[in-house]
Design an enzyme around this catalytic site. Structure first.
Site, short mmCIF file in Angstrom:
data_model
loop_
_atom_site.label_atom_id
_atom_site.label_comp_id
_atom_site.label_asym_id
_atom_site.label_seq_id
_atom_site.Cartn_x
_atom_site.Cartn_y
_atom_site.Cartn_z
N ASN A 170 -7.00 6.33 5.06
CA ASN A 170 -7.98 6.91 4.33
C ASN A 170 -8.38 8.43 5.15
OD1 ASN A 170 -8.10 6.62 6.89
ND2 ASN A 170 -9.89 5.37 7.25
N HIS A 213 0.88 -1.35 0.15
CA HIS A 213 -0.16 0.36 -0.09
C HIS A 213 0.20 1.44 -0.21
CE1 HIS A 213 -3.96 0.85 -0.46
NE2 HIS A 213 -4.65 0.86 1.13
#
Length: 194
Positions: free
Chosen positions: A69, A21
């Site tokens: 996020n 990620h």
């Protein structure tokens, strides 16, 4: 049109540094190293930042220190402070739909379930029209395994391919500023690490 902000998406902290990620941050780290512009933490931009000159243009580099996020918080803070429009931003991120060893430029589009992109689109006033550098990490083959996959470390063989694609992407990004987006895109899209 010129790029004024290059962002590498990541989760903060040592435990995430080597996970798939964080491929976007690996790219910005490499760019900062190539341009001898070390990233420094800057609290008001919620991330590590640096200023570089590419093709005679002032460009900011950013790796948010928020969680993935919440990436939009850092991007919006910097874009607003320096009056940077969405189409002057390049966001580098990990891409499940491309294999390791491949990277591609793209303008606009959806978030494809990527929480970092989702938050950036939202914080830019629901404007998806920023440039992306999609760094292939491959797909686990089962959508229920995606979270564990992106938060996992790639095996050495895949890491080598991802690193080579990031290296080529850094060269092509520099080329974008000197020779234009079309040439840079053609070169990057023809590349596949072996």
């Amino acid at each position: 049109m010129t790029i004024k902000l290059i962002v590498g998406l990541a989760n903060p902290g040592a435990e995430y540094a080597a996970t798939r990620h964080n491929a976007g941050a690996w790219f910005v780290d490499l760019l900062a190293e190539r341009l001898r512009a070390p990233l420094r933490e800057e609290a008001k931009f919620f991330g590590y930042t640096s200023r570089v000159t590419l093709g005679g243009e002032d460009v900011r580099l950013l790796v948010p220190t928020t969680f993935m996020n919440l990436s939009g918080k850092a991007v919006a803070a910097m874009a607003s402070f320096f009056r940077i429009n969405p189409d002057e931003i390049l966001v580098a991120h990990d891409e499940l739909d491309l294999p390791p060893g491949v990277a591609k430029f793209k303008l606009g589009g959806g978030h494809g379930g990527h929480n970092g992109l989702k938050d950036i689109i939202s914080k830019l006033g629901n404007n998806p029209n920023f440039h992306r550098l999609r760094i292939g990490i491959g797909h686990p083959g089962d959508k229920n395994k995606v979270v564990g996959f992106v938060l996992g470390k790639p095996p050495v063989s895949e890491q080598k391919l991802i690193d080579e694609a990031i290296d080529e992407a850094a060269r092509c990004t520099e080329m974008w500023f000197t020779d234009g987006l079309t040439k840079a895109t053609n070169r990057l899209h023809a590349f596949k690490a072996q």
